[in-house]
Motif scaffolding. Structure first.
Motif, PDB file in Angstrom:
ATOM      1  N   PHE A 113       0.844  -1.189   0.000  1.00 34.66           N
ATOM      2  CA  PHE A 113       0.000   0.000   0.000  1.00 34.66           C
ATOM      3  C   PHE A 113       0.883   1.243   0.000  1.00 34.66           C
ATOM      4  N   LYS A 114       0.774   2.072  -0.993  1.00 36.84           N
ATOM      5  CA  LYS A 114       1.490   3.344  -1.001  1.00 36.84           C
ATOM      6  C   LYS A 114       0.485   4.432  -0.619  1.00 36.84           C
ATOM      7  N   VAL A 115       0.742   5.079   0.505  1.00 30.61           N
ATOM      8  CA  VAL A 115      -0.224   6.025   1.056  1.00 30.61           C
ATOM      9  C   VAL A 115       0.415   7.416   1.127  1.00 30.61           C
ATOM     10  N   SER A 116      -0.388   8.371   0.730  1.00 37.49           N
ATOM     11  CA  SER A 116       0.055   9.760   0.823  1.00 37.49           C
ATOM     12  C   SER A 116       0.094  10.171   2.301  1.00 37.49           C
ATOM     13  N   THR A 117       1.244  10.535   2.790  1.00 39.51           N
ATOM     14  CA  THR A 117       1.337  10.869   4.223  1.00 39.51           C
ATOM     15  C   THR A 117       2.121  12.155   4.442  1.00 39.51           C
ATOM     16  N   ASP A 118       1.696  12.876   5.447  1.00 43.03           N
ATOM     17  CA  ASP A 118       2.512  13.970   5.981  1.00 43.03           C
ATOM     18  C   ASP A 118       2.804  13.611   7.425  1.00 43.03           C
ATOM     19  N   GLU A 119       3.376  14.547   8.164  1.00 43.75           N
ATOM     20  CA  GLU A 119       3.777  14.189   9.517  1.00 43.75           C
ATOM     21  C   GLU A 119       2.605  13.774  10.394  1.00 43.75           C
ATOM     22  N   ASP A 120       1.438  14.353  10.129  1.00 46.85           N
ATOM     23  CA  ASP A 120       0.268  14.012  10.950  1.00 46.85           C
ATOM     24  C   ASP A 120      -0.266  12.626  10.622  1.00 46.85           C
ATOM     25  N   THR A 121      -0.462  12.400   9.344  1.00 45.32           N
ATOM     26  CA  THR A 121      -1.137  11.152   8.978  1.00 45.32           C
ATOM     27  C   THR A 121      -0.202   9.952   9.065  1.00 45.32           C
ATOM     28  N   SER A 140       8.980   8.316   2.273  1.00 42.55           N
ATOM     29  CA  SER A 140       9.508   9.535   1.673  1.00 42.55           C
ATOM     30  C   SER A 140       8.810  10.697   2.371  1.00 42.55           C
ATOM     31  N   LYS A 141       9.134  11.900   1.958  1.00 40.46           N
ATOM     32  CA  LYS A 141       8.521  13.047   2.607  1.00 40.46           C
ATOM     33  C   LYS A 141       7.009  13.014   2.536  1.00 40.46           C
ATOM     34  N   ARG A 142       6.539  12.591   1.405  1.00 42.69           N
ATOM     35  CA  ARG A 142       5.104  12.713   1.199  1.00 42.69           C
ATOM     36  C   ARG A 142       4.385  11.385   1.048  1.00 42.69           C
ATOM     37  N   SER A 143       5.102  10.273   1.264  1.00 39.48           N
ATOM     38  CA  SER A 143       4.409   8.981   1.151  1.00 39.48           C
ATOM     39  C   SER A 143       5.062   7.932   2.029  1.00 39.48           C
ATOM     40  N   THR A 144       4.253   6.913   2.325  1.00 38.01           N
ATOM     41  CA  THR A 144       4.746   5.762   3.087  1.00 38.01           C
ATOM     42  C   THR A 144       4.190   4.501   2.433  1.00 38.01           C
ATOM     43  N   THR A 145       5.054   3.481   2.280  1.00 34.27           N
ATOM     44  CA  THR A 145       4.594   2.224   1.686  1.00 34.27           C
ATOM     45  C   THR A 145       4.638   1.132   2.740  1.00 34.27           C
ATOM     46  N   VAL A 146       3.499   0.434   2.845  1.00 37.87           N
ATOM     47  CA  VAL A 146       3.354  -0.611   3.852  1.00 37.87           C
ATOM     48  C   VAL A 146       3.172  -1.960   3.164  1.00 37.87           C
ATOM     49  N   GLU A 147       3.867  -2.937   3.700  1.00 41.81           N
ATOM     50  CA  GLU A 147       3.721  -4.313   3.197  1.00 41.81           C
ATOM     51  C   GLU A 147       2.819  -5.064   4.158  1.00 41.81           C
ATOM     52  N   LEU A 148       1.882  -5.806   3.591  1.00 44.06           N
ATOM     53  CA  LEU A 148       0.929  -6.515   4.451  1.00 44.06           C
ATOM     54  C   LEU A 148       0.688  -7.914   3.899  1.00 44.06           C
ATOM     55  N   THR A 149       0.648  -8.881   4.798  1.00 47.61           N
ATOM     56  CA  THR A 149       0.350 -10.253   4.387  1.00 47.61           C
ATOM     57  C   THR A 149      -0.893 -10.711   5.110  1.00 47.61           C
ATOM     58  N   GLY A 150      -1.719 -11.470   4.401  1.00 46.06           N
ATOM     59  CA  GLY A 150      -2.885 -12.000   5.098  1.00 46.06           C
ATOM     60  C   GLY A 150      -3.903 -12.570   4.138  1.00 46.06           C
ATOM     61  N   VAL A 162      -7.036   2.628   5.367  1.00 45.51           N
ATOM     62  CA  VAL A 162      -6.039   3.603   4.909  1.00 45.51           C
ATOM     63  C   VAL A 162      -6.519   4.453   3.729  1.00 45.51           C
ATOM     64  N   ARG A 163      -7.570   4.005   3.093  1.00 46.02           N
ATOM     65  CA  ARG A 163      -8.032   4.769   1.923  1.00 46.02           C
ATOM     66  C   ARG A 163      -8.320   6.243   2.257  1.00 46.02           C
ATOM     67  N   PRO A 164      -8.988   6.509   3.411  1.00 46.34           N
ATOM     68  CA  PRO A 164      -9.272   7.917   3.737  1.00 46.34           C
ATOM     69  C   PRO A 164      -8.000   8.743   3.964  1.00 46.34           C
ATOM     70  N   LEU A 165      -6.902   8.078   4.278  1.00 43.29           N
ATOM     71  CA  LEU A 165      -5.663   8.830   4.491  1.00 43.29           C
ATOM     72  C   LEU A 165      -5.092   9.344   3.183  1.00 43.29           C
ATOM     73  N   GLY A 166      -5.518   8.717   2.072  1.00 43.21           N
ATOM     74  CA  GLY A 166      -4.967   9.115   0.772  1.00 43.21           C
ATOM     75  C   GLY A 166      -4.174   7.986   0.144  1.00 43.21           C
ATOM     76  N   LEU A 167      -4.884   6.961  -0.305  1.00 43.07           N
ATOM     77  CA  LEU A 167      -4.227   5.795  -0.913  1.00 43.07           C
ATOM     78  C   LEU A 167      -3.769   6.162  -2.328  1.00 43.07           C
ATOM     79  N   ILE A 168      -2.460   6.117  -2.573  1.00 39.56           N
ATOM     80  CA  ILE A 168      -1.941   6.432  -3.913  1.00 39.56           C
ATOM     81  C   ILE A 168      -2.089   5.202  -4.808  1.00 39.56           C
ATOM     82  N   GLU A 169      -1.602   4.079  -4.308  1.00 36.60           N
ATOM     83  CA  GLU A 169      -1.862   2.848  -5.058  1.00 36.60           C
ATOM     84  C   GLU A 169      -1.727   1.638  -4.170  1.00 36.60           C
ATOM     85  N   MET A 170      -2.351   0.567  -4.665  1.00 39.09           N
ATOM     86  CA  MET A 170      -2.298  -0.702  -3.951  1.00 39.09           C
ATOM     87  C   MET A 170      -1.919  -1.773  -4.969  1.00 39.09           C
ATOM     88  N   VAL A 171      -0.983  -2.646  -4.610  1.00 41.24           N
ATOM     89  CA  VAL A 171      -0.611  -3.763  -5.487  1.00 41.24           C
ATOM     90  C   VAL A 171      -0.770  -5.052  -4.700  1.00 41.24           C
TER      91      VAL A 171
END
Lengths: 185, 558
Positions: A113-121, A140-150, A162-171
């Protein structure tokens, strides 16, 4: 032919019943194939021709270098899956097919999950990742990528969070699965 | 030795006596090996002709038919015969040349991804990647083509690999872990089937091309005559049970007999053997055989319960299963008088609804009469191939096939242009038999170039052309269902077939008089070499009876 002699009792035709048709549930189909070129095209083409919509598809090597494993998930609600597995069996390069029972199967999927993030989110995302046992693999400054298994349920639940936080893309990889217990899949 | 020389050795080891094909750039090595390879090559004039000839060879004998083509357009011209062989389960091996491996995927000259484009219509295909695999691939191709449910196998060989040197050791061992056809049939299911048959009051045995493929016509006849079971066959099965016979209802489906279709409609038990409930057989599926329970015997498990759910499925080879079923049935010692009422009903239909047509009052030749005349002129002793259309239906209705492999037609794919090349293949396989192609004038124009092949190869095929100047079956549908708007069916220009035959060096004969037709046919049959007999028949005649598409058997018209 048989060991016991044939008996002379006849069968009332009204006693003949049709076997039940399995339909309605989601299917995880695990297909062991020969590791040869073109096999994936044969399998995928067959599903398309018979009108099946593949939801997810994962292909990879197995412990035996001569074989590969194709795992795919299907919505079996619209069609009984029986016909398509019979057609799959006709492919010469297909060695084994298992329509895995959900209760007797462990299935997992990997998602990024690549999510658009700033310091708050970012803190909020890290909290969700922690709850879902995800791992941050890139920041990165403006994004965070999370790996998830399940399971697919878990991944979809995380997506909703995480979608409301600003999901850039999901693979997603698509599910892979093995039968529970000692028996080979 | 070169890989292509090994191919020749493999073909001979597989018992191949003749192959059909056309050379080109990418299969030059194959043709070089063929030059003194010890196998007869029949040079066709179009790859579609070569492919259908291979099918005719296979259908007439049960042996694997082989066609060769070059890459690109040569290979794509084989697509129709490959699809045809798939739908009619014809054991065939197609060997195509492919561009050199360094050109693969570059849109090279005459490059076509033939394995990719034939994937939905082959039983299997093998794209060679290492020349050392070639002998094994050829043997596997033959094994897969002829065993289980037969079908087409494609072997695509890049040009550079085909001329590579390989160490060749004869070895025809087959190791295909993913391919194990079930042949024997489940004993318990067979016993259950026998008991159901013993209980049935209105049974019908419905057999198809699978029985012919299995070489199980004798076993089928023994089973049917183990009691007084009424028998119907599909178009593909004709000859698997002798016609005429006291228990024979005629064939079933869209243009089958009313008796056969009505019997299916009222049956309480249908025993399907090597038949696949095609839509041309069932008509409207939801109203097909509404009172029946189904036993379905087939070597292909995917056919069972595909269209019609089977109450007693039996996966196996008819040749192995039918004798067991007969023994089980005999052991039940049933009283066949239980079938008296059923036979009475069937006899009633047979009397009221025989296959019939209104003959002409003058000397005009009715198409149905043409087939009756053919039956008389040949004494019924001939291999009949046909194209696709009205003439095909009339040939199947009015020529009575007493033995299997005497009726060769394109049933599943319905390929116009099938008749002449398949007759060529059948005649190459059976040089001592009379082979007659019953052609339509529309169909014959789709592969008439194969007359040249027949003349060059001295293959004395007799083409009996049912000439009505129309694409007759389409015209019939337009007449019945499209308000007689005859769109694109009137062939105002058809060739002078006598001249065309002569142009090819064959004999051409014209017939338009009913009174002399049988004699003219006999003369044509006695003429050495290929003959085209151009028979002018009634222009607008319809094929009846008929189940209109999408309707039920009891709605038959005509």
């Amino acid at each position: 032919m048989g060991e016991e002699p044939a008996t002379q009792d006849v069968l009332s035709l009204s006693d003949l019943e049709l076997p039940g048709v399995q339909a309605g549930r989601r299917h995880i189909v695990s297909i062991l194939v020969e590791n040869k070129p073109g096999v994936l095209a044969r399998v995928a083409g067959l599903f398309a021709r018979r009108g099946f919509n593949i939801e997810t598809l994962a292909v990879g090597p197995t412990d035996d270098p001569t074989t590969s494993r194709i795992t795919l998930t299907l919505d079996g609600a619209r069609h009984p899956i029986d016909q398509v597995t019979k057609q799959l069996h006709k492919l010469i390069n297909v060695l084994k097919i298992r329509d895995l029972e959900p209760e007797e199967t462990v299935a997992r999927e990997l998602a990024l999950f690549k999510v658009s993030t700033d310091e708050d989110t970012r803190a909020q995302l890290l909290e969700f990742a922690d709850i879902f046992r995800g791992r941050v693999i890139d920041v990165s400054k403006r994004s965070t990528t999370v790996e998830l298994t399940g399971t697919d349920d878990k991944i979809e639940a995380f997506e909703r969070m995480v979608r409301p936080l600003g999901l850039i893309e999901m693979v997603r990889t698509g599910e892979i699965a093995v039968a529970r217990g000692r028996a080979a899949t | 030795m070169r890989a292509v020389d090994a191919v020749m050795e493999c073909l001979k080891a597989e018992g191949v006596e003749a192959v059909f094909g056309i050379p080109g750039g990418a299969n030059l090595p194959t043709y070089d090996a063929l030059y003194d390879g010890g196998i007869r090559h029949v040079l066709c004039r179009h790859e579609a002709g070569a492919g259908h000839a291979a099918e005719g060879y296979a259908k007439a004998t049960g042996r694997v038919g082989v066609a060769l083509a070059t890459s690109g357009p040569g290979a794509t011209n084989l697509v129709t015969p490959i699809a045809d062989a798939m739908l009619d389960s014809v054991p065939t091996v197609f060997i195509t040349g492919q561009v050199r491996t360094d050109l693969l995927g570059t849109d090279g000259f005459q490059e076509a991804d033939i394995t990719g484009m034939t994937m939905p219509v082959v039983k299997h295909s093998i794209m060679i990647q290492d020349p050392r695999e070639i002998p094994k691939a050829i043997h596997e191709a033959f094994h897969i083509a002829r065993t289980g449910r037969p079908g087409p196998v494609l072997v695509d060989i890049p040009q550079d690999l085909s001329r590579a040197d390989i160490a060749y050791e004869p070895d025809d061992r087959i190791a295909l872990p993913g391919y194990k056809p079930t042949t024997e049939g489940n004993v318990k299911q067979i016993r259950l089937a026998a008991k159901a048959m013993a209980n049935a009051r209105r049974p019908v045995i419905y057999a198809g091309g699978g029985v012919v493929n299995a070489g199980a016509a004798a076993e089928l006849t023994e089973l049917c005559t183990a009691d007084r079971f009424p028998v119907t066959l599909t178009l593909m099965g004709l000859g698997a049970f002798p016609a005429p016979h006291d228990q024979w209802l005629g064939w079933l489906g869209m243009h089958g007999t009313r008796t056969a279709n009505y019997a299916m409609d009222e049956a309480d038990l249908i025993v399907a053997i090597g038949a696949r409930f095609d839509d041309r057989v069932t008509g409207k599926l939801s109203e097909f055989a509404p009172h029946a329970k189904f036993i379905h015997i087939d070597i292909d498990p995917a056919e069972i319960s595909k269209n019609v759910p089977a109450h007693i499925p039996i996966v196996g080879d008819a040749k192995r299963v039918l004798p067991k079923l007969m023994r089980e049935y005999r052991a039940l010692e049933t009283d066949s008088s239980r079938l008296d009422a059923w036979w009475e009903r069937i006899r009633g239909w047979q009397e009221r609804h025989p296959l019939a047509y209104e003959d002409s009052a003058d000397s005009e030749i009715k198409p149905q009469y043409m087939i009756e005349a053919l039956y008389e002129a040949t004494g019924g002793d001939a291999i009949i191939t046909s194209d696709v259309g009205q003439h095909q239906m009339w040939a199947a209705q009015y020529f009575h096939f007493a033995r299997p492999r005497r009726w060769i037609n394109s049933g599943g794919l319905g390929t116009m242009g099938f008749g002449l090349p398949s007759a060529l293949g059948a005649q190459v396989a059976c040089p001592d038999q009379t082979v007659v192609c019953v052609a339509g004038d529309g169909s014959l124009q789709m592969n008439s170039q194969e007359l040249a092949t027949c003349v060059q190869e001295d293959v004395p095929v007799k083409v009996f052309l049912m000439n009505n100047g129309y694409l007759g079956m389409v015209r019939q549908w337009q007449e019945l269902f499209w308000n007689r708007r005859y769109s694109g069916v009137d062939m105002k220009m058809t060739p002078d077939w006598v001249k065309l035959a002569e142009a090819y060096g064959a004999t051409g004969i014209r017939a338009s008089q009913k009174e002399t037709l049988v004699d003219t046919m006999k003369r044509a049959l006695e003429t050495p070499g290929p003959v085209v007999l151009d028979v002018h028949v009634t222009k607008e005649e319809n094929t009846y009876p008929m189940i209109p598409a999408g309707q039920a058997a009891r709605d038959m018209v005509g």
